[in-house]
Design a protein around this motif. Structure first.
Motif, mmCIF file in Angstrom:
data_model
loop_
_atom_site.group_PDB
_atom_site.id
_atom_site.type_symbol
_atom_site.label_atom_id
_atom_site.label_comp_id
_atom_site.label_asym_id
_atom_site.label_seq_id
_atom_site.Cartn_x
_atom_site.Cartn_y
_atom_site.Cartn_z
ATOM 1 N N GLY B 36 -6.680 11.673 -5.553
ATOM 2 C CA GLY B 36 -6.986 10.247 -5.447
ATOM 3 C C GLY B 36 -5.736 9.394 -5.393
ATOM 4 N N LEU B 37 -5.752 8.404 -4.536
ATOM 5 C CA LEU B 37 -4.693 7.390 -4.557
ATOM 6 C C LEU B 37 -5.359 6.117 -5.046
ATOM 7 C CD1 LEU B 37 -2.710 7.793 -1.204
ATOM 8 C CD2 LEU B 37 -2.021 8.509 -3.487
ATOM 9 N N LEU B 38 -4.970 5.680 -6.225
ATOM 10 C CA LEU B 38 -5.634 4.515 -6.808
ATOM 11 C C LEU B 38 -4.615 3.377 -6.903
ATOM 12 C CD1 LEU B 38 -8.145 3.403 -8.365
ATOM 13 C CD2 LEU B 38 -7.022 4.183 -10.445
ATOM 14 N N GLY B 39 -5.007 2.218 -6.443
ATOM 15 C CA GLY B 39 -4.069 1.106 -6.546
ATOM 16 C C GLY B 39 -4.711 -0.167 -6.067
ATOM 17 N N PRO B 40 -4.158 -1.306 -6.501
ATOM 18 C CA PRO B 40 -4.711 -2.573 -6.042
ATOM 19 C C PRO B 40 -4.379 -2.794 -4.560
ATOM 20 C CG PRO B 40 -2.724 -2.959 -7.328
ATOM 21 C CD PRO B 40 -3.000 -1.493 -7.378
ATOM 22 N N ASN B 41 -4.912 -3.870 -3.973
ATOM 23 C CA ASN B 41 -4.599 -4.167 -2.573
ATOM 24 C C ASN B 41 -3.094 -4.367 -2.426
ATOM 25 O OD1 ASN B 41 -7.289 -4.122 -1.958
ATOM 26 N ND2 ASN B 41 -7.567 -6.304 -2.379
ATOM 27 N N GLY B 42 -2.532 -3.844 -1.349
ATOM 28 C CA GLY B 42 -1.095 -4.022 -1.107
ATOM 29 C C GLY B 42 -0.238 -3.015 -1.851
ATOM 30 N N ALA B 43 -0.854 -1.971 -2.443
ATOM 31 C CA ALA B 43 -0.080 -0.989 -3.200
ATOM 32 C C ALA B 43 0.699 -0.054 -2.276
ATOM 33 C CB ALA B 43 -1.005 -0.184 -4.091
ATOM 34 N N GLY B 44 0.237 0.071 -1.004
ATOM 35 C CA GLY B 44 0.904 0.984 -0.071
ATOM 36 C C GLY B 44 0.052 2.185 0.267
ATOM 37 N N LYS B 45 -1.224 2.186 -0.210
ATOM 38 C CA LYS B 45 -2.106 3.339 0.029
ATOM 39 C C LYS B 45 -2.347 3.519 1.528
ATOM 40 C CE LYS B 45 -5.679 1.666 -2.217
ATOM 41 N NZ LYS B 45 -5.344 0.326 -2.713
ATOM 42 N N THR B 46 -2.712 2.414 2.194
ATOM 43 C CA THR B 46 -3.026 2.515 3.623
ATOM 44 C C THR B 46 -1.796 2.947 4.426
ATOM 45 O OG1 THR B 46 -4.783 0.925 3.400
ATOM 46 C CG2 THR B 46 -3.921 1.235 5.605
ATOM 47 N N SER B 47 -0.609 2.404 4.075
ATOM 48 C CA SER B 47 0.617 2.809 4.788
ATOM 49 C C SER B 47 0.837 4.299 4.638
ATOM 50 C CB SER B 47 1.833 2.063 4.234
ATOM 51 O OG SER B 47 1.784 0.717 4.619
ATOM 52 N N ALA B 48 0.665 4.816 3.393
ATOM 53 C CA ALA B 48 0.895 6.243 3.151
ATOM 54 C C ALA B 48 -0.077 7.086 3.976
ATOM 55 C CB ALA B 48 0.715 6.548 1.664
ATOM 56 N N LEU B 49 -1.362 6.686 3.995
ATOM 57 C CA LEU B 49 -2.362 7.490 4.697
ATOM 58 C C LEU B 49 -2.219 7.367 6.216
ATOM 59 C CD1 LEU B 49 -5.435 7.099 2.359
ATOM 60 C CD2 LEU B 49 -3.607 8.787 2.363
ATOM 61 N N ARG B 50 -1.768 6.167 6.668
ATOM 62 C CA ARG B 50 -1.529 6.034 8.112
ATOM 63 C C ARG B 50 -0.370 6.935 8.538
ATOM 64 N NH1 ARG B 50 -2.111 -0.470 9.343
ATOM 65 N NH2 ARG B 50 -4.208 -0.385 10.214
ATOM 66 N N ILE B 51 0.619 7.114 7.654
ATOM 67 C CA ILE B 51 1.727 8.021 7.991
ATOM 68 C C ILE B 51 1.210 9.458 8.045
ATOM 69 C CG2 ILE B 51 3.895 9.015 7.152
ATOM 70 C CD1 ILE B 51 4.620 6.220 6.127
ATOM 71 N N LEU B 52 0.362 9.828 7.063
ATOM 72 C CA LEU B 52 -0.187 11.190 7.051
ATOM 73 C C LEU B 52 -1.057 11.450 8.279
ATOM 74 C CD1 LEU B 52 -1.127 11.932 3.336
ATOM 75 C CD2 LEU B 52 0.750 12.863 4.695
ATOM 76 N N ILE B 196 -11.371 1.428 -6.621
ATOM 77 C CA ILE B 196 -12.502 1.395 -7.559
ATOM 78 C C ILE B 196 -12.360 2.552 -8.579
ATOM 79 C CG2 ILE B 196 -15.027 1.464 -7.765
ATOM 80 C CD1 ILE B 196 -15.021 0.570 -4.747
ATOM 81 N N MET B 197 -12.216 2.176 -9.879
ATOM 82 C CA MET B 197 -11.976 3.179 -10.928
ATOM 83 C C MET B 197 -13.078 4.231 -10.993
ATOM 84 S SD MET B 197 -9.407 1.669 -12.298
ATOM 85 C CE MET B 197 -8.925 0.140 -11.573
ATOM 86 N N ARG B 198 -14.340 3.761 -10.909
ATOM 87 C CA ARG B 198 -15.462 4.674 -11.131
ATOM 88 C C ARG B 198 -15.477 5.809 -10.109
ATOM 89 N NH1 ARG B 198 -19.507 5.024 -13.790
ATOM 90 N NH2 ARG B 198 -20.823 5.747 -12.089
ATOM 91 N N GLU B 199 -15.072 5.482 -8.882
ATOM 92 C CA GLU B 199 -15.049 6.527 -7.849
ATOM 93 C C GLU B 199 -14.032 7.585 -8.214
ATOM 94 O OE1 GLU B 199 -14.385 4.636 -4.100
ATOM 95 O OE2 GLU B 199 -16.396 3.765 -4.046
ATOM 96 N N VAL B 200 -12.887 7.135 -8.739
ATOM 97 C CA VAL B 200 -11.837 8.081 -9.124
ATOM 98 C C VAL B 200 -12.344 8.960 -10.260
ATOM 99 C CG1 VAL B 200 -9.525 8.273 -10.083
ATOM 100 C CG2 VAL B 200 -10.040 6.511 -8.393
ATOM 101 N N GLU B 201 -12.945 8.302 -11.235
ATOM 102 C CA GLU B 201 -13.426 9.053 -12.405
ATOM 103 C C GLU B 201 -14.475 10.078 -12.023
ATOM 104 O OE1 GLU B 201 -13.088 6.323 -16.285
ATOM 105 O OE2 GLU B 201 -14.328 5.462 -14.702
ATOM 106 N N ARG B 202 -15.355 9.701 -11.080
ATOM 107 C CA ARG B 202 -16.434 10.600 -10.692
ATOM 108 C C ARG B 202 -15.952 11.765 -9.862
ATOM 109 N NH1 ARG B 202 -21.732 8.487 -7.993
ATOM 110 N NH2 ARG B 202 -21.646 10.668 -7.431
ATOM 111 N N LEU B 203 -14.912 11.500 -9.028
ATOM 112 C CA LEU B 203 -14.650 12.396 -7.912
ATOM 113 C C LEU B 203 -13.337 13.167 -8.000
ATOM 114 C CD1 LEU B 203 -16.471 12.692 -5.439
ATOM 115 C CD2 LEU B 203 -14.973 11.136 -4.229
#
Lengths: 744, 258
Positions: B36-52, B196-203
């Protein structure tokens, strides 16, 4: 690149566009409805103009003479025109009843403005009587005493601001002119002079062109223009939908994350756009020619045309269809590259205007009078192609063949560059994921200096090239033509140092972190490449010499330019050798190399394509030489020097090549029979030029030297060289192992 | 399966100079786990996944997917992944079947195996009734199903979900999370980004908490709870973010004072 993927993408995009009602409507339905409507309205207007009679009021009928008659039974006399012409003038004949000329004029003005009449003819009092007196005096009076001034003039009153009144005026004038001729004939008869005396000869103009050629001349101007405009329009709208539209709908990233390579995506989209461009152009061409044929036939039936347009010749359509694919490819690639830049369809629409502003003048240029296919025009993209098409449609095949190579060459280069640009746009994430930024020139300039890289960007290199060309253009006006040798020296040095080398060096210092690396002022990777560059220049000099001669024979230079050049060549042959070598050999070798193979080539290599960068640099290098015939040869020399610089990683061998080439040209021009006598070895290399002065390379020497040159070039090719980061990445991308072998 | 080392991404920005979206992140993900990559908006998650997913190129650092480098072997990397993101929409003027078939062909699958594979996927994701429906007429949930089918069609070893539940109603989101869980059980390596925290916790098996281009903490949920002595995951997340922001502002004022 996998053509299976290109085909898949092409078919999908095609189906997608065909499912879009807007595209189909604009491309197919609209022209099919619009042209017939236009044709019908044109016919209607023509019919209206032809068959509407002009209402003319004739005032002062009591003053009209009866021999010959103007008006018979309230209509124009049958002698003065055929039935149709007479029917087109609906006369209201009135007596003047003693009204003053002024009163008649005021009344006429009111009735014409109110639309009651289109024109008013007024015959002044005693017109018939004075005409009769004039005629009766003719037999006895001396010729020099006869004057028409004593007969009062009839007046036509009209309002030329109204089209109908203008038409009425023309019709009335024509009738009155015939009537006057009748009166003249009558007067001559009275004086017993044969009628032929008034017309000792008639001018007969005979058009020697055959009917078909005349028609071809007219259609050859119209059809290529229609084809171009529709090819551009047909390319632009699908391109917007396929790039900006996809960005807007969020499907572009879906496609980018699929295994299709960027080049496959661009080719797939390009083929779709080009298909629509061609379909639109063909459909519009077919409907236009169909409608034109219909309208022309109808007009012909209605009473003849002022010009015999006829239907478009079949051969014209054949040439147009043949020229369509490259035109469509060029416009499609340009549209795609521009559309890739747009974030939304709406923004994309704005970019149509710059594209039109760029291409319309090129399309209009051939329509100007006296524009004919020559070397200059053949090198202008689009314009050259239209002129070539026109020459072909007119049936001048030999002339077309002469310029076919430059036109096809320029079109091909433009197509390739445009496609390359489109692919680069799709590889450029700052274009694909562009966000809106506030326009601020100050911030932008600060960004250029603050965030500068080791070597210039491709954009900065292009800017430098364009800047040098603009400076060169204005310096032609600012610097007077040198007359003496000292003036030649000063002008050349100003041009080379201040206007070529300085801008490039200033840009290198301001815009890059490593100016010396940018200008390639570093040691060559192999020491041996320095003498090799000099040897290559010597070996390839005959080839370049013959090439230059061939270009000048095929596309002769204008005599006035030759005369100007002759002054310069005379100085080159007669002034002290060391001065000429320094000026013509050394100065350009340093200054031009710093600008072209230094700054511009370094920047363009960021595109990731060595040959693309070399060729584009050479195009700038050629254009900077002003004279077209010279530009072609220098561009080729520039390509060789560019390759030498890329392979050796240093500007020094490039400078040496340039110096040797120019110096050899100087030395060759100074060879005289005396020189050959004192240097016997020259006899083996040079022979006297046929039918001209000076010496040229002998055939055996040319063959031997070129072979040696090819050998050196092959050795250079075998050397490893320093690639730019972008070139390394591009090579890695080009050499990805195909999937089949990975899976296997 | 996925190795990311010192990955940075910066964008030229007229006002701020270089804007750093990723400041040298490193992580690994293995088959059979959801990372899981968990972070608020603008954390860099989308940039990291777009690179992958090779849509963007890294500024520096290295990332490999199943042994292929994202920078120099992008086509091969794209064969290894299925990418579902809020930015990967479906075509309006294509039916669900046509869309999935199109991507299957782009992945190089031949017609017959592709048809069989698609029948399976359409059954599994319960997409029979939307098979001939045009994208423009689909609901958000239907579109998301098509996206997942599109990402699964070539049976990739790696799946990347970037904020995949955004805009979905509870029922569809639940179904999606269930599908992701099943894919993990099949041995896929899954990267799942969310805020969303709950998704991380569940999955998620392991999770990286991202903020302003950095990975603040990484580990299994239990490890993180132990390390920071906080059983409530939301509190843990909030504390980490506040701590990082406090340090940054202190560093900034220190630099300003210098």
């Amino acid at each position: 690149m996998s053509w299976t993927n290109v085909k898949l993408i092409f078919l999908r995009e095609l189906r997608d566009q065909l499912r879009d009602r807007r595209t189909l409507f604009t491309i197919a339905v609209l022209p099919m409805l619009l042209y017939p409507l236009l044709g019908m309205s044109f016919l209607q207007v023509q019919q209206f103009l032809r068959e509407n009679a002009s209402k003319v009021r004739v005032v002062g009928s009591e003053y009209l003479p009866h021999d010959p008659e103007l008006v018979v039974d309230g209509q124009i006399s049958p002698d003065l025109g055929d039935t149709k012409q007479r029917e087109l003038l609906e006369l209201t004949v009135e007596q003047a009843e003693g009204q003053s000329a002024e009163a008649i004029r005021t009344a006429a003005e009111q009735s014409i403005r109110a639309g009651d009449y289109d024109a008013v003819i007024y015959f002044p009092p005693d017109f018939a009587e004075r005409l009769g007196q004039f005629r009766s005096r003719l037999p006895e009076s001396e010729p020099e005493t006869v004057s028409a001034e004593e007969v009062p003039q009839p007046v036509i009153l009209l309002d030329t601001a109204r089209e109908k009144s203008k038409v009425a005026g023309l019709r009335v004038e024509e009738i009155l002119r015939r009537w006057r001729e009748r009166i003249v004939e009558e007067n001559l008869r009275v004086r017993e002079v044969p009628v032929a005396a008034a017309r000792p000869f008639e001018v007969v103009s005979t058009d020697l062109s055959e009917d078909s050629r005349r028609r071809a001349a007219i259609w050859s101007k119209i059809l290529p223009f229609i084809l171009m405009v529709w090819a551009l329009t047909g390319a632009f709208y699908p391109a917007i939908d396929l790039c900006a539209g996809e960005k807007e709908r969020g499907t572009l990233e879906t496609l980018l994350s699929s295994p299709a390579q960027r080049s496959e995506i661009v080719w797939g989209k390009l083929l779709t756009v080009a298909t629509f461009s061609m379909a639109t152009a063909l459909l519009n061409l077919a409907i236009t020619t169909g409608m034109a044929t219909f309208v022309v036939t109808r007009l012909d039936q209605m009473g003849g045309l002022p010009v015999n347009v006829g239907r478009p010749p079949i051969m014209a359509l054949f040439w147009l269809v043949l020229a369509l694919p490259p035109i469509a490819a060029l416009f499609s690639a340009l549209s795609l590259a521009i559309a890739a830049f747009a974030r939304s369809s709406k923004e994309g629409q704005y970019y149509l205007m710059p594209l039109l502003m760029f291409s319309l003048p090129l399309m209009m240029l051939p329509m100007l009078p006296a524009t004919e296919l020559d070397l200059g025009f053949s090198l202008i993209p689009i314009t050259g192609l239209i002129l070539l098409l026109r020459t072909l449609i007119e049936g001048q095949y030999l002339e077309a063949l002469r310029y076919a190579l430059p036109v096809i060459g320029v079109t091909a280069v433009c197509c390739l560059l445009a496609i390359r640009w489109a692919v680069d746009q799709f590889n450029n994430e700052s274009v694909l994921f562009r966000e809106s930024e506030r326009l601020d020139l100050g911030l932008w300039l600060r960004h250029l200096v603050r965030d500068r890289l080791d070597t210039p960007t491709a954009g900065e290199a292009l800017l430098c090239g364009v800047l040098l060309l603009v400076i060169r253009f204005f310096s032609n006006f600012a610097i007077p033509q040198p007359q003496t040798w000292p003036e030649v020296v000063t002008t050349t040095l100003i041009l080379q140092i201040a206007l070529i080398a300085t801008p490039a060096c200033v840009m290198a210092i301001m815009l890059t972190r490593k100016p010396l690396v940018t200008l390639s002022l570093v040691r060559p990777s192999f020491g041996m490449t320095v003498p090799a560059a000099a040897a290559l220049a010597i070996c390839l000099h005959p080839a370049m010499h013959w090439l230059d001669m061939a270009i000048r024979t095929l596309y002769p230079i204008h005599p006035s330019v030759v005369e100007q050049l002759e002054k310069f060549s005379l100085s080159v042959r007669t002034e002290p050798l060391w001065q000429v070598i320094l000026l013509v050999g050394l100065a350009p070798a340093i200054c031009e190399e710093l600008a072209f193979r230094g700054f511009i080539l370094s920047g363009l290599r960021r595109m990731g394509h060595k040959w693309g960068a070399i060729v584009l640099t050479s195009v700038f290098f050629g254009l900077a030489h002003g004279l077209l015939q010279q530009s072609l040869a220098t561009a080729i020399i520039g390509t060789v020097i560019g390759y030498v610089v890329v392979k050796t990683g240093s500007l020094w061998p490039g400078m040496l090549y340039h110096f040797c080439h120019n110096s050899l040209s100087v030395l060759q021009s100074r060879i005289t029979p005396d020189v050959v006598e004192s240097w016997p070895i020259l006899k083996a290399i040079f022979v006297p030029a046929e039918g001209g002065e000076g010496f040229v390379y002998s055939i055996p020497a040319t063959v031997v030297l070129i072979s040696a040159g090819v050998g050196i070039a092959l050795w250079l090719k075998s050397l490893p060289y320093h690639r730019s980061a972008e070139e390394r990445l591009q090579e890695a991308l080009d050499h990805q192992v195909p999937l089949a072998s990975v899976r296997g | 399966m996925i190795h990311v080392r010192q990955l940075t991404k910066s964008y030229a920005d007229l006002r701020r100079g270089q804007f750093v979206a990723l400041a040298g992140i490193s992580f690994d993900a293995v088959p059979g786990e959801i990372y899981g990559l968990l972070g608020p908006n603008g954390a860099g998650k989308t940039s990291a996944l777009r690179i992958l997913s090779t849509v963007l190129r890294p500024t520096s650092g290295q990332a490999t997917v199943n042994g292929y480098d994202v920078l120099t072997q992008p086509s091969l990397v794209r064969h290894q992944i299925g990418f579902v993101s809020t930015n990967t929409a479906v075509y309006d003027r294509m039916t669900a079947w046509e869309m999935v078939e199109y991507f299957g062909r782009l992945y190089g699958l031949s017609p017959e195996p592709l048809r069989e594979r698609m029948e399976q996927i359409f059954d599994r994701l319960q997409m029979r009734e939307i098979r001939d429906l045009l994208g423009a007429k689909m609901s958000t949930g239907m579109k998301q199903k098509v996206s997942i089918a599109r990402a699964l069609v070539h049976d990739p070893p790696v799946l990347i979900f970037d904020e995949a539940t955004a805009g979905l109603d509870v029922l569809v989101a639940r179904a999606l999370l269930k599908t992701v869980g099943q894919l993990r059980d099949q041995g896929k390596c899954i990267i799942f980004s969310t805020h969303i925290m709950r998704e991380v916790e569940r999955l998620c098996d392991r999770v990286a908490i991202m903020h302003r281009g950095h990975i603040l903490a990484e580990g299994t949920l239990a490890e993180l709870r132990d390390r920071y002595h906080e059983s409530d995951f939301e509190e843990l997340f909030f504390a980490l973010i506040s701590q990082h922001d406090g340090e940054s502002s202190r560093a900034a004022s220190y630099m300003a004072a210098l």
